[in-house]
Design a protein around this motif. Structure first.
Motif, mmCIF file in Angstrom:
data_model
loop_
_atom_site.group_PDB
_atom_site.id
_atom_site.type_symbol
_atom_site.label_atom_id
_atom_site.label_comp_id
_atom_site.label_asym_id
_atom_site.label_seq_id
_atom_site.Cartn_x
_atom_site.Cartn_y
_atom_site.Cartn_z
ATOM 1 N N ILE A 1 22.972 18.481 7.359
ATOM 2 C CA ILE A 1 23.087 19.889 7.755
ATOM 3 C C ILE A 1 23.397 20.002 9.236
ATOM 4 N N LEU A 2 22.818 19.066 9.989
ATOM 5 C CA LEU A 2 23.080 19.111 11.434
ATOM 6 C C LEU A 2 24.548 18.927 11.753
ATOM 7 N N GLY A 3 25.234 18.130 10.949
ATOM 8 C CA GLY A 3 26.653 17.883 11.197
ATOM 9 C C GLY A 3 27.506 19.090 10.930
ATOM 10 N N LEU A 4 26.939 20.027 10.109
ATOM 11 C CA LEU A 4 27.700 21.226 9.803
ATOM 12 C C LEU A 4 27.647 22.277 10.929
ATOM 13 N N LYS A 5 26.718 22.135 11.864
ATOM 14 C CA LYS A 5 26.596 23.135 12.956
ATOM 15 C C LYS A 5 27.794 23.064 13.917
ATOM 16 N N LYS A 6 28.281 24.249 14.312
ATOM 17 C CA LYS A 6 29.406 24.348 15.236
ATOM 18 C C LYS A 6 28.955 24.087 16.663
ATOM 19 N N LYS A 7 29.747 23.333 17.394
ATOM 20 C CA LYS A 7 29.418 22.990 18.774
ATOM 21 C C LYS A 7 29.581 24.217 19.679
ATOM 22 N N GLN A 8 28.551 24.522 20.513
ATOM 23 C CA GLN A 8 28.572 25.675 21.405
ATOM 24 C C GLN A 8 29.525 25.424 22.573
ATOM 25 N N PRO A 9 30.452 26.382 22.938
ATOM 26 C CA PRO A 9 31.374 26.199 24.055
ATOM 27 C C PRO A 9 30.621 26.297 25.375
ATOM 28 N N LYS A 10 31.201 25.649 26.355
ATOM 29 C CA LYS A 10 30.629 25.716 27.685
ATOM 30 C C LYS A 10 31.051 27.027 28.373
ATOM 31 N N THR A 11 30.149 27.583 29.139
ATOM 32 C CA THR A 11 30.419 28.840 29.851
ATOM 33 C C THR A 11 30.101 28.679 31.359
ATOM 34 N N PHE A 12 30.611 29.604 32.137
ATOM 35 C CA PHE A 12 30.290 29.624 33.579
ATOM 36 C C PHE A 12 30.147 31.092 34.008
ATOM 37 N N LYS A 13 29.381 31.288 35.052
ATOM 38 C CA LYS A 13 29.097 32.633 35.545
ATOM 39 C C LYS A 13 30.194 33.094 36.506
ATOM 40 N N VAL A 14 30.525 34.337 36.349
ATOM 41 C CA VAL A 14 31.574 34.959 37.170
ATOM 42 C C VAL A 14 30.986 36.228 37.829
ATOM 43 N N LYS A 15 31.299 36.413 39.105
ATOM 44 C CA LYS A 15 30.882 37.611 39.857
ATOM 45 C C LYS A 15 32.122 38.312 40.394
ATOM 46 N N VAL A 16 32.329 39.535 39.972
ATOM 47 C CA VAL A 16 33.477 40.336 40.390
ATOM 48 C C VAL A 16 32.980 41.407 41.367
ATOM 49 N N ILE A 17 33.577 41.419 42.530
ATOM 50 C CA ILE A 17 33.187 42.376 43.574
ATOM 51 C C ILE A 17 34.344 43.346 43.781
ATOM 52 N N THR A 18 34.066 44.625 43.521
ATOM 53 C CA THR A 18 35.033 45.683 43.824
ATOM 54 C C THR A 18 34.642 46.318 45.159
ATOM 55 N N MET A 19 35.366 47.349 45.541
ATOM 56 C CA MET A 19 35.096 47.995 46.821
ATOM 57 C C MET A 19 33.829 48.841 46.801
ATOM 58 N N ASP A 20 33.318 49.169 45.614
ATOM 59 C CA ASP A 20 32.111 49.987 45.567
ATOM 60 C C ASP A 20 31.076 49.495 44.558
ATOM 61 N N ALA A 21 31.296 48.281 43.950
ATOM 62 C CA ALA A 21 30.330 47.784 42.960
ATOM 63 C C ALA A 21 30.493 46.269 42.814
ATOM 64 N N GLU A 22 29.504 45.685 42.137
ATOM 65 C CA GLU A 22 29.536 44.252 41.821
ATOM 66 C C GLU A 22 29.152 44.070 40.357
ATOM 67 N N MET A 23 29.812 43.136 39.690
ATOM 68 C CA MET A 23 29.530 42.859 38.270
ATOM 69 C C MET A 23 29.433 41.349 38.070
#
Length: 540
Positions: free
Chosen positions: A3-25
């Motif tokens: 059953i373990l072999g049937l599990k899908k491998k989780q993709p790698k992620t990274f954090k992103v910070k977007v700075i606008t002129m009046d806000a941050e996300m």
């Protein structure tokens, strides 16, 4: 298969910070084939890469306009875009209008801009002015923008900024050969510009997009081919590959936008502009409605304040009127009492006036008599004065006569003395002769003539002496009578003057009495010291 072999491998992620002129996300993204920096989070700045030529036409959505306004404002404050001090103050006033709304002196007190960055540091250092002085200048312009909404103020800011020389220009260091780096390349919405390193405002050479036929790039070399084949090809060099790619992207993008702006908008763009136009019209309508409601509310508040002020004023007027009414009633009672007293005084004065009139008539009769007596006394005095003049003349005449008589008397005495002297001489001469003839017998009686002559002479001398004595006695007697008459006349004149003066004094007192009675009859009683006696005229 487990059953373990049937599990899908989780993709790698990274954090992103977007700075606008009046806000941050911040959010997470999957790792695909691109290389991702190891920094966490990875920071991106959301900015406009290509600047519009006409901000009023190309900035369709309000949020786009707002973010672009903040970006341009930051570039001006950071001195990436040069701005003169005058234009900086005007732009600052529009920025304040966009942030705070309409100016209200009751709310926006001095110092309310102390925490805001509104002017470039270069401008602040250029003039020796305090922060309060700069705020005063900005506020003076800010007060003129009343009624302008936030998006309209931001648009006015951008319309001024787009005319600045460094607006939308990206600068890169280049050379015309592979050794020197003594030039700057400027890329903007209008074309390419070549500058000296020390002057970013005035380009030495410009290549507008409409006059460029082709731009080629080979490693570090750029070639600009003009549309006019007669003009020379311009080449320049850039040593950094990453910068060269950015230059090429800016050239392609600005050229593409330049060509698209001169073509008919696509249906999608037209729809966006129409929607934006409708949205602006709707917002404008809402703002007008809000402004009208605000104006009506302010007018209602002013009317309420005016009514309250008027109410307080009417209350004060009513209170004052009530007090005035009470005072008028008291005054009316007092006036009625005074009127009664005045009526009684009027009756009394009427009686006094009648009595005064009788006294006046009596005094007039007396005055007439007094005048007649005065006239008679003056006539007598004039006669006495004339008599005195005559007596003086007679006295002078008598004195002259007395002088003549005295002179005659002196002459007579002199003659008598000479006669006596002569008689004595004659006596001395005849006496020896008589003694000589005394011895003989008595002669016959001497003739009668000598004795007669002698006696005649002696009697004549005696007669003159007695006459002189008598004459002297008469003169002395007349002088004494004259002196007595003169003294008696002087006494009469003094008595007459005294009598005239007493009559004048009595007449003046009678006139003063008539004046006093007339004033009493008119209802006016003068003070005791206001009646002054008339001057006495003494007739000399």
């Amino acid at each position: 298969m487990s059953i373990l072999g049937l599990k899908k491998k989780q993709p790698k992620t990274f954090k992103v910070k977007v700075i606008t002129m009046d806000a941050e996300m911040e959010f997470s993204c999957e790792v695909l084939d691109q290389e991702v920096p190891k920094d966490s989070p990875i920071t991106f700045h959301f900015l406009a890469k290509f600047f519009p030529e006409k901000v009023e036409e190309e900035l369709v959505q309000e949020i786009t306009q707002h973010l672009f306004f903040l970006q341009v404002k930051k570039q001006i404050l950071d001195e990436e875009i040069f701005c003169s001090p005058e234009a900086s103050v005007l732009l600052a006033s529009y920025a304040v209008q966009a942030k705070y709304g309409d100016y209200d002196p009751n709310f926006h007190k001095p110092g309310f801009l102390a925490q805001d960055e509104l002017l470039p540091k270069r401008v602040l250092m250029q003039y020796q002015m305090t922060a309060d002085m700069w705020e005063e200048k900005i506020t003076a312009w800010y007060a003129e923008h009343r009624g302008i909404a936030r998006d309209e103020a931001e648009m006015e800011y951008l319309k001024i900024a787009q005319d600045l020389e460094m607006y939308g220009v990206s600068y890169f260091a280049i050379t015309q050969n592979k050794r020197d780096t003594d030039l700057l390349l400027g890329v903007d919405a209008q074309g390419l510009h070549i500058y000296n390193p020390n002057s970013k405002l005035n380009p030495n050479k410009s290549f507008p997009w409409s006059g460029i036929r082709n731009i080629s790039y080979s490693e570090k070399e750029f070639t600009i081919k003009p549309l006019d084949k007669k003009k020379d090809v311009f080449k320049f060099y850039s040593s950094q590959l990453r910068v060269n790619k950015l230059i090429l992207q800016l050239c392609i993008g600005n050229h593409d936008l330049f060509m698209r702006r001169r073509k008919v908008d696509s249906i999608e763009v037209q729809q966006m502009k129409a929607q934006a136009k409708e949205e602006k019209a709707r917002k404008k309508m809402e703002r007008q409605i809000l402004a009208r409601e605000k104006q009506m509310r302010e007018e209602a508040e002013r009317a309420k304040e005016e009514m309250e002020r008027r109410l307080f004023q009417l209350q004060d007027e009513a209170r004052l009127a009530n007090e005035a009414l009470l005072r008028s009633e008291e005054t009316a009672d007092l006036l009625a009492e005074k009127a009664q007293i005045a009526e009684e005084e009027a009756k009394l004065l009427a009686h006094k006036a009648a009595d005064a009139e009788q006294d006046r008539q009596r005094l007039e009769v007396t005055a007439m008599k007094t005048k007649e007596e005065k006239r008679q006394m003056e006539q007598k005095m004039r006669e006495a004065e004339q008599l005195a003049v005559k007596l003086v003349e007679q006295s002078e005449r008598r004195l002259k006569e007395a002088d003549h008589l005295k002179q005659d008397l002196t002459e007579a005495k002199d003659a008598e003395r000479r006669a006596k002297q002569k008689l004595l001489e004659i006596t001395k001469t005849t006496y020896p002769l008589i003694a000589a003839y005394s011895a003989p017998p008595a002669p016959p009686a001497p003739p009668e003539a000598p004795d007669f002559a002698y006696e005649s002479t002696s009697s004549r001398l005696d007669f003159k002496d007695s006459d002189m004595k008598r004459l002297s006695m008469e003169i002395e007697r007349e002088r004494l009578e004259y002196m007595e008459k003169s003294k008696h006349l002087q006494d009469q004149l003094k008595e007459l003057k005294t009598e005239i003066e007493s009559l004048k004094l009595e007449e003046q007192q009678q006139q003063a009495g008539v004046y006093s009675l007339r004033n009493e009859a008119r209802g006016y009683v003068p003070e005791a010291n206001t009646i002054k006696c008339l001057p006495l005229f003494i007739v000399k």
